[in-house]
Design a protein around this motif. Structure first.
Motif, PDB file in Angstrom:
ATOM      1  N   VAL A 148      47.729  50.498  48.773  1.00  0.00           N
ATOM      2  CA  VAL A 148      46.332  50.475  49.210  1.00  0.00           C
ATOM      3  C   VAL A 148      46.236  50.908  50.670  1.00  0.00           C
ATOM      4  O   VAL A 148      45.383  51.723  51.048  1.00  0.00           O
ATOM      5  N   CYS A 192      41.526  50.257  43.927  1.00  0.00           N
ATOM      6  CA  CYS A 192      42.563  49.224  43.926  1.00  0.00           C
ATOM      7  C   CYS A 192      43.891  49.841  43.506  1.00  0.00           C
ATOM      8  O   CYS A 192      43.940  50.987  43.061  1.00  0.00           O
ATOM      9  N   PHE A 208      43.521  44.989  46.593  1.00  0.00           N
ATOM     10  CA  PHE A 208      42.262  45.621  46.972  1.00  0.00           C
ATOM     11  C   PHE A 208      42.191  45.722  48.486  1.00  0.00           C
ATOM     12  O   PHE A 208      42.817  44.934  49.201  1.00  0.00           O
ATOM     13  N   GLY A 222      46.083  40.988  47.970  1.00  0.00           N
ATOM     14  CA  GLY A 222      46.507  41.131  46.585  1.00  0.00           C
ATOM     15  C   GLY A 222      47.265  39.934  46.066  1.00  0.00           C
ATOM     16  O   GLY A 222      47.453  38.934  46.769  1.00  0.00           O
ATOM     17  N   ARG A 240      39.434  41.131  43.600  1.00  0.00           N
ATOM     18  CA  ARG A 240      38.334  41.861  44.244  1.00  0.00           C
ATOM     19  C   ARG A 240      37.397  40.897  44.962  1.00  0.00           C
ATOM     20  O   ARG A 240      36.974  41.157  46.098  1.00  0.00           O
TER      21      ARG A 240
END
Length: 262
Positions: A148, A192, A208, A222, A240
């Motif tokens: 990410v 994500c 995320f 995460g 999320r």
């Protein structure tokens, strides 16, 4: 007249001092003067002079057996960093995420081409070796958190990672540059990252981004746990929601955090 050492640039006092502070790590939190000298690449007399100054100021502490470790004064200075406030704000959300999912909950930032763990709540079946402790580092291409962060890093950083050797921790680790670039594009598109077994066999993970008021990514949040726990359909809404909650904290407090793309 040229001296034998004239080809090497003189290291400033600041450089030498920072090199001494940089020799301490999680595996070696306490070091002798000779250890410090060797690790910093400094003569013992030079190391002793700087260590004495650091000890006097409180940046280093000395134990009864003569070993040195990071001192309280340096810790007091470090907690003023905005990322410490981010860590404190994220902690309740990580704890709740762990309670909801049973998975390890993790907050990380980017430093160069590595992810750095800021906060970590372990799951019950902690895999070995332990890799999620605060302060631990991993290459960006290895974990969902790192992916990410890398996906939202600058093009220069992405190119640097993709052009360099990509260490394989398991057969599932992405070690092909083309595959990594496609994965990063997918992460930016989907919002994500999901991986399985890329760091530890059998361990899955979902992450995320955490965003500031401008929408810039400043961290990643995460979870990681055995594969049956990290089924994306089960965990993605909770992860999320936790990342969004931490993002709201960042926006509400107005913290000026370093963007991962900077």
């Amino acid at each position: 007249m040229t001296t034998p050492h004239s080809a090497a640039p003189e290291r400033s006092v600041v450089d030498r001092t920072l090199s001494i502070l940089g020799v301490f790590d999680r595996e070696s939190p306490t070091l002798t003067l000779s250890d410090i000298s060797r690790r910093a690449g400094l003569p013992v007399a030079t190391a002793h002079r700087i260590v004495t100054k650091l000890h006097g100021w409180g940046a280093l502490e000395r134990s009864a057996d003569g070993g040195y470790s990071i001192g309280l004064r340096l810790w007091q200075t470090a907690v003023l960093a905005p990322r410490i406030a981010l860590t404190e704000a994220a902690q309740p959300h990580l704890l709740e995420l762990h309670r909801q999912t049973g998975a390890a909950a993790i907050l990380a930032i980017r430093d160069g081409v590595e992810s750095v763990c800021l906060a970590y709540v372990p799951h019950d079946a902690q895999p070995e070796p332990r890799t999620g402790d605060p302060g631990s580092r991993l290459p960006l291409h290895v974990t969902s958190l790192g992916l990410v962060l890398l996906a939202h890093a600058s093009e220069r950083v992405r190119d640097e990672v993709c052009s360099g050797p990509l260490r394989g921790y398991t057969p599932a680790t992405i070690t092909d540059a083309g595959m990594l670039k496609r994965a990063l594009a997918r992460i930016r598109r989907e919002g994500c990252a999901r991986v399985h077994g890329t760091l530890n066999p059998g361990i899955g993970a979902v992450a995320f981004p955490v965003r500031d008021s401008r929408g810039a990514v400043v961290a990643a949040l995460g979870v990681a746990a055995p594969g049956e726990v990290t089924l994306p359909a089960r965990l993605m809404p909770q992860v999320r929601a936790a990342a969004d909650a931490v993002s709201r904290c960042v926006r509400t407090e107005g913290w000026r955090l370093t963007e991962v793309g900077a």
